[in-house]
Design a protein around this motif. Structure first.
Motif, PDB file in Angstrom:
ATOM      1  N   ARG A   1     -24.640  52.775 -10.426  1.00 26.42           N
ATOM      2  CA  ARG A   1     -25.173  51.478  -9.984  1.00 26.42           C
ATOM      3  C   ARG A   1     -25.027  50.429 -11.081  1.00 26.42           C
ATOM      4  NH1 ARG A   1     -31.527  50.299  -8.992  1.00 26.42           N
ATOM      5  NH2 ARG A   1     -31.345  50.236 -11.280  1.00 26.42           N
TER       6      ARG A   1
ATOM      7  N   THR B   1     -24.750  47.547  -7.573  1.00 26.54           N
ATOM      8  CA  THR B   1     -25.262  47.603  -6.200  1.00 26.54           C
ATOM      9  C   THR B   1     -26.791  47.507  -6.154  1.00 26.54           C
ATOM     10  OG1 THR B   1     -24.899  49.996  -6.453  1.00 26.54           O
ATOM     11  CG2 THR B   1     -23.353  48.798  -5.056  1.00 26.54           C
TER      12      THR B   1
ATOM     13  N   SER C   1     -25.120  50.392   0.530  1.00 25.35           N
ATOM     14  CA  SER C   1     -24.717  50.403  -0.888  1.00 25.35           C
ATOM     15  C   SER C   1     -25.434  51.537  -1.623  1.00 25.35           C
ATOM     16  CB  SER C   1     -24.926  49.046  -1.556  1.00 25.35           C
ATOM     17  OG  SER C   1     -26.276  48.788  -1.822  1.00 25.35           O
TER      18      SER C   1
ATOM     19  N   THR D   1     -23.102  54.355  -3.352  1.00 28.31           N
ATOM     20  CA  THR D   1     -23.277  54.615  -4.780  1.00 28.31           C
ATOM     21  C   THR D   1     -23.593  56.091  -5.014  1.00 28.31           C
ATOM     22  OG1 THR D   1     -24.109  52.355  -4.997  1.00 28.31           O
ATOM     23  CG2 THR D   1     -24.481  53.836  -6.865  1.00 28.31           C
TER      24      THR D   1
END
Ligand SMILES: *Cc1c(COP(=O)(O)O)cnc(C)c1O
Length: 432
Positions: A272, A277, A115, A119
């Motif tokens: 984010r 995330t 993640s 991102t």
């Protein structure tokens, strides 16, 4: 917690002691307290786990000001805590401590290494853009760049880890002809070949070709970071981590991080905040505990790996040991990169046995201390067969090119007693 003063009533932690006189404190020392002020938490020596989804504002004006930071109306992120998808005390302390290791301006924590990478990529790339990357990459990263971002119109070109400055520049030039190069993405050492990327050469090639608007250089530093390789010091702008591995170090959590220059971290934070995330408070707290022993654990694992590899290298049933430590004296280009970029060899290596799958499986099944599992960087020693497991779906041709043969065993050495590990490998080699 960041110590910018809000002027809106939120009590701020006392400034940290980062040096005693001219003596700068080392990361190993700062991991015990940096970023946390016990007086803000009832004197608790350790940070509590802040299980809350939202934070109370002291005034409407403070709430407005915090949101200006969250939404990017003012640069630099929120001055206070707002909502747990954006941040929380445990994550902020973790981020302050992660930044210390590479002397980064800023850091972000994520729910997983993937993640963090997703991102990061989404923050910089749009339709028509190109990513230039080193190869091979962690399998899920290759899938993300090759198969998923492609659906959104992002293209890519790669150069092999170990490429020279001229070869890297050629690929950058070819990519530039196809679209705006939005990001240079590296992984070093590469998984599972352990091939090293010359980050300094990548930086020079970028300088030469993109003097006006240089695309950021990001690097996956999971295998040697943050102890044995600090790419921000060699020309990378962003260093990416799967904290699941050495940083977490106990094989009991999944998390990720990106550290680097504030100007590049800010757009990643915005992404984010939007997609959520971030890591959770409990995992962040566990990582704070992990970081206190990071240097101890990695140092011991590194010493163990050196002893184990010295033993395995001379064994008659062993064809080859792919261990970075053997590069220290090597006259090759890889040896040169190793000496310039790395201060240690890590504890993850490739063991090629004489024979094929039958021999590899017999070896793995006979291990008694080492556990048969994928992943790496934990306190316990793990072993697996990439051709039959992590890289099973990789086409045969590519497997061959990457040296992922049936006789390959990947080993991540832990912090057990080195002689016990050698005894275990000895009896497993006998069992073949
Ligand atoms: C494990 C790993 C990842 C992915 O991290 P997760 O925490 O599993 O999402 C990325 N890169 C490298 C080099 C890894 O080893």
């Amino acid at each position: 917690m960041s110590d910018e003063s809000s002027g809106h009533g939120r009590r701020r932690p006392r400034p940290d002691t980062l040096a005693i006189g001219n003596h700068k404190l080392k990361p190993a020392t700062l991991m015990m307290g940096h970023g946390f002020d016990p007086t803000l938490s009832e004197g608790s020596l350790k940070p509590p786990i802040f299980l809350t989804s939202t934070f109370v504002f002291e005034s409407a004006a403070a709430g407005k000001r915090f949101f200006e930071g969250v939404t990017g109306k003012r640069p630099g992120g929120a001055e206070g805590l707002v909502y747990s998808r954006f941040n929380g005390p445990n994550q902020e302390i973790l981020e302050d401590r992660l930044a210390i290791w590479e002397e980064a301006e800023d850091a972000l924590s994520f729910s997983s290494g993937m993640s963090a990478i997703a991102t990061l990529l989404m923050s910089f790339c749009g339709p028509g853009d190109m990513i230039v990357h080193s190869g091979p990459l962690y399998a899920a990263t290759e899938t993300l760049i090759g198969r998923i971002l492609g659906k959104f119109g992002v293209g890519w070109m790669d150069f092999p880890a170990g490429a020279t400055e001229a070869e890297i520049a050629d690929v950058m030039r070819a990519a530039r002809a196809r679209g705006r190069v939005a990001l240079i993405y590296l992984e070093s050492p590469a998984n599972p070949t352990n091939a090293l990327v010359d980050v300094e050469a990548v930086r020079r090639a970028r300088q030469e070709l993109f003097a006006d608007a240089p695309p950021p250089i990001a690097i996956d530093n999971t295998f040697l970071g943050p102890l044995w390789q600090k790419p921000l010091g060699h020309g990378a702008d962003l260093s990416v981590y799967s904290l699941t591995k050495y940083a977490g170090g106990h094989s009991d959590l999944v998390a990720g991080a990106v550290v680097g220059a504030k100007a590049l971290i800010d757009p990643i934070r915005m992404m984010r905040n939007t997609i959520g995330t971030i890591t959770d408070p409990n995992t962040a707290w566990m990582l704070l505990r992990s970081l206190e022993t990071l240097e101890l654990r990695m140092t011991r694992a590194g010493e163990n790996a050196e002893k184990v590899c010295a033993y395995l290298r001379g064994h008659p049933k062993v064809e080859h040991v792919g261990y970075l430590g053997f590069l220290a004296e090597d006259p090759s280009r890889q040896g040169d990169i190793y000496r310039r970029h790395c201060t240690g060899a890590g504890s993850t290596f490739s063991l090629y046995l004489k024979g094929g799958e039958r021999e590899a499986f017999a070896f793995l099944d006979a291990l008694s201390i080492a556990k048969l599992a994928v992943s790496l960087g934990g306190t316990e020693t793990l072993a697996s067969a990439p051709a039959a497991m992590t890289h099973l779906s990789v086409p045969d041709e590519r497997k061959k090119a990457l040296g992922i043969t049936d006789n390959l065993v990947r080993i991540s050495i832990g912090v057990e007693d080195a002689d016990d590990l050698i005894a275990d490998f000895e009896q497993a080699l006998e069992a073949i």
